[in-house]
Design a protein around this motif. Structure first.
Motif, short mmCIF file in Angstrom:
data_model
loop_
_atom_site.label_atom_id
_atom_site.label_comp_id
_atom_site.label_asym_id
_atom_site.label_seq_id
_atom_site.Cartn_x
_atom_site.Cartn_y
_atom_site.Cartn_z
N LEU A 21 0.83 -1.21 0.00
CA LEU A 21 0.00 0.00 0.00
C LEU A 21 0.86 1.26 0.00
O LEU A 21 0.56 2.23 -0.70
N LEU A 22 1.93 1.25 0.80
CA LEU A 22 2.81 2.42 0.82
C LEU A 22 3.45 2.64 -0.55
O LEU A 22 3.57 3.76 -1.02
N LEU A 23 3.82 1.53 -1.17
CA LEU A 23 4.43 1.62 -2.50
C LEU A 23 3.43 2.20 -3.49
O LEU A 23 3.75 3.13 -4.26
N ALA A 24 2.20 1.69 -3.47
CA ALA A 24 1.21 2.08 -4.47
C ALA A 24 0.68 3.50 -4.25
O ALA A 24 0.45 4.23 -5.22
N THR B 146 -5.79 9.52 -7.57
CA THR B 146 -7.08 9.41 -8.24
C THR B 146 -6.92 8.71 -9.59
O THR B 146 -7.78 7.92 -9.99
N LEU B 147 -5.80 8.98 -10.28
CA LEU B 147 -5.56 8.29 -11.56
C LEU B 147 -5.41 6.79 -11.32
O LEU B 147 -5.95 5.97 -12.06
N THR B 148 -4.66 6.42 -10.26
CA THR B 148 -4.47 5.00 -9.93
C THR B 148 -5.81 4.34 -9.64
O THR B 148 -6.10 3.26 -10.14
N LEU B 149 -6.63 5.01 -8.82
CA LEU B 149 -7.92 4.42 -8.47
C LEU B 149 -8.79 4.24 -9.71
O LEU B 149 -9.53 3.26 -9.83
N HIS B 153 -10.39 0.80 -11.27
CA HIS B 153 -11.87 0.86 -11.25
C HIS B 153 -12.40 1.02 -9.83
O HIS B 153 -13.43 0.45 -9.47
N LEU B 154 -11.68 1.77 -9.02
CA LEU B 154 -12.12 1.99 -7.64
C LEU B 154 -12.55 3.43 -7.40
O LEU B 154 -12.98 3.79 -6.30
N LEU B 155 -12.44 4.27 -8.42
CA LEU B 155 -12.87 5.65 -8.27
C LEU B 155 -14.39 5.65 -8.07
O LEU B 155 -15.11 4.97 -8.79
N GLY B 156 -14.84 6.41 -7.08
CA GLY B 156 -16.27 6.45 -6.82
C GLY B 156 -16.75 5.35 -5.89
O GLY B 156 -17.95 5.16 -5.72
N VAL B 162 -10.84 4.37 1.12
CA VAL B 162 -10.16 3.79 2.29
C VAL B 162 -8.74 3.31 1.97
O VAL B 162 -7.80 3.59 2.70
N LEU B 163 -8.62 2.60 0.86
CA LEU B 163 -7.38 1.89 0.55
C LEU B 163 -6.10 2.73 0.68
O LEU B 163 -5.14 2.29 1.32
N PRO B 164 -6.04 3.93 0.11
CA PRO B 164 -4.78 4.68 0.19
C PRO B 164 -4.47 5.21 1.59
O PRO B 164 -3.38 5.72 1.81
N THR B 165 -5.41 5.11 2.53
CA THR B 165 -5.19 5.76 3.83
C THR B 165 -4.84 4.79 4.96
O THR B 165 -4.49 5.23 6.05
#
Lengths: 301, 293
Positions: A21-24, B146-149, B153-156, B162-165
């Protein structure tokens, strides 16, 4: 040093989710964002399914020629000159609540409530305070500081909007710095205070000649923390004024955000370049923080 | 008490009830109350507005009457809940916050265990990398994330919020400190009994470090519940999935003419955080997140 295979495998298995997750979401965006700053990546390219295209320093030249970016940088500098200075008031508040008198626990807790308040709530509540007919104007005219009939909307006025937004930042932060200062005050040996008292020093003298010098590490720490926070201000501006009126509250990160996401012709390349400029300044401030005040930081924790 | 009387008592080292001392104390409390008004006035006024019976036709700007509502009602709360469909946003906030708390606790505990208890090649490097995230200039991360999400297909979606935090240095540090304090003999005994590392973590380490887990959980609830910018960004294309913190500002846009409903909605949003704060005051006041933010 010999390592066991079993321990090593197990360790990496346990660390994998956090590292992935930190990487991504921390390291990859940092690297890719830096790269984007040197590319053209606009709404038009995006819509046609084209990726970013390397353009060297062009975005940075565009930024330097963009009056809006220069305004936003200037506003951010204003922000980081005023808010960290306001933050010093937290030291005074900490001194006020440091004496163990009845009710002090209540005051400390109440002062901390704004810290755990969402920015959206702060926006709702403070807009009523700042409204043309709001509480601030009412209080000022009751105190005869504002001539009747001269009431104005603090957030809609070019000359006051910035101060009004800063005050909300200060309001949301002063309890936090108060707690840091309280921790610092508790580290001051009581004998020193007592000795100064016996020498006949007035409370005012004790504050300036005993408390302040001994609090220097904490003061520097809080000033630097709030400086970096001030540079990164975005939410307050976004929810209170949207950068207006007449760009008077437009900060650097507001520029990054609006170039990337507002309007129809978004520009990831330019936004990333602007973000890089802010990031370099922030990194500089953080380095100063760590090099000079690493000791103060250690004492805090 | 006269000034002359005090002067005769002066030799006492602590002139406890001298007029000067009384004035100083009075002054201190006056200042404290002024700061208190600054800190909590916006809340009190919002509460007053939310409790005002708007059918009486009062303006919220009718000072000082609007600060002390005479006809008190809970009608605004029911109305904003019903007409704005607040239940949906409450559910969104609960879902996002719940996932964040579980995710943060699981990921922090898993990562902290080997960092606290094992020696393995790369440990120092990994630890430094995690420390590094505290000072990294993350100004453009929200943009690339946001581009990664979008690619994932996780945008919205709530997962996208949650995932990035959930993997943060703060949680990993906190749990590492807690694990370091567990006596090594306990782990040795469990290992001799043939317990696996996962069993040791869940059966011994986690129960023994419950206070730290609770602290991390509470901090995560408050920050996630209050978060505005990131959920607003990720869910900008999914207005039905936004949490209360974002919905409250939408409420303001739609019901600009009805501050009573906005105030009621705001208080509904604030209540859980306020209760948590009151319950865990000490935790917050210790400045636990001191050097971290």
């Amino acid at each position: 040093m010999r390592f066991s295979w079993r321990d090593t495998l197990m360790s990496y298995a346990f660390l994998a989710p956090a590292l992935l997750l930190l990487l991504a979401f921390t390291f990859y965006p940092l690297a890719y964002g830096t790269y984007l700053g040197f590319t053209e990546y606009t709404g038009a390219r995006f819509a046609r399914g084209l990726g970013p295209q390397w353009v060297g320093l062009r975005n940075f030249r565009t930024l330097l020629a963009d009056p809006l970016f220069l305004t936003s940088l200037g506003n951010s500098v204003k922000y980081l000159l005023v808010v960290p200075a306001l933050q010093l008031a937290s030291l005074a508040v900490a001194v006020l609540v440091s004496r163990e008198l009845p009710g002090m626990a209540f005051f400390r807790a109440a002062y901390y409530v704004p810290v755990v308040t969402s920015i959206s709530l702060a926006a709702v509540m403070w807009e009523w305070v700042y409204n043309r007919e709001g509480t601030l104007n009412w209080v000022l005219s009751a105190l005869h500081l504002l001539p009747r009939g001269e009431a104005f909307g603090w957030l809609n006025n070019e000359s006051t909007a910035f101060l009004a937004v800063m005050l909300v930042t200060f309001w949301r932060g002063f309890g936090y710095y108060m707690v840091l200062y309280l921790a610092g005050l508790q580290n001051i040996p009581a004998e020193l205070e007592e000795a100064a008292r016996l020498d006949g020093a007035t409370p005012w003298q004790r504050f300036w000649q005993v408390t302040v010098p001994l609090m220097r590490p904490t003061i520097l720490l809080c000033t630097l923390l709030s400086t970096i926070a001030a540079l990164r201000v975005l939410e307050e501006v976004l929810v209170l004024t949207g950068g207006g009126p007449l760009n008077s509250t437009y900060t650097s990160l507001m520029y990054v955000y609006s170039k990337a996401f507002q309007g129809f012709n978004f520009d990831y390349g330019l936004a990333s370049a602007a973000g890089l400029v802010v990031a370099v300044v922030a990194l500089g401030l953080a380095l100063v923080n760590f090099r000079l005040f690493g000791d103060a930081r250690g004492e805090q924790s | 008490m006269s000034a002359a009387a005090t002067r005769t008592h002066r030799p006492a080292a602590t002139p406890r009830r001298s007029p000067r001392r009384l004035i100083a104390t009075g002054l201190r409390y006056t200042l404290l109350i002024l700061v208190l008004l600054f800190a909590v006035f916006p809340f009190l006024w919002t509460l007053a507005i939310a409790l005002t019976d708007k059918t009486a036709g009062t303006s919220i700007y009718n000072f000082p009457a609007s600060l002390f509502p005479t006809r008190v009602t809970l009608h605004n709360f029911a109305e904003v809940y019903r007409t704005f469909g607040l239940g949906r946003y409450i559910w969104n906030s609960v879902a996002i916050t719940g996932m964040s708390v579980v995710g943060t606790l699981v990921i922090s505990a898993l990562a902290a265990y080997p960092l606290a208890r094992f020696r393995f090649p790369g440990r120092t490097l990994i630890f430094s990398v995690i420390v590094l995230t505290l000072v990294l200039p993350t100004e453009t991360n929200f943009l690339v994330n946001t581009l990664t999400l979008q690619k994932l297909h996780l945008l919205g979606t709530h997962v996208g919020v949650v995932l990035p935090t959930v993997a943060g240095a703060f949680g990993i540090f906190l749990m590492r400190q807690a694990f370091l304090a567990v006596p090594a003999a306990l782990l040795e005994a469990a290992r001799l009994d043939g317990a696996s590392e996962l069993t040791i973590l869940t059966r011994i380490m986690l129960p023994l470090t419950r206070p730290s887990l609770a602290a991390l959980g509470i901090f995560t609830v408050v920050t996630t519940w209050n978060a505005y910018f990131w959920p607003m960004l990720v869910l900008s294309g999914a207005p039905d999935r936004v949490p209360l913190s974002v919905a409250v500002l939408k409420l303001k846009g739609q019901f600009n003419y009805d501050p009573f409903n906005i105030a009621a909605g705001s208080l509904i949003m604030m209540l859980p955080v306020l209760l948590l704060f009151l319950a865990a005051q000490r935790l917050f006041m210790r400045g636990l997140d001191g050097g971290v933010k």
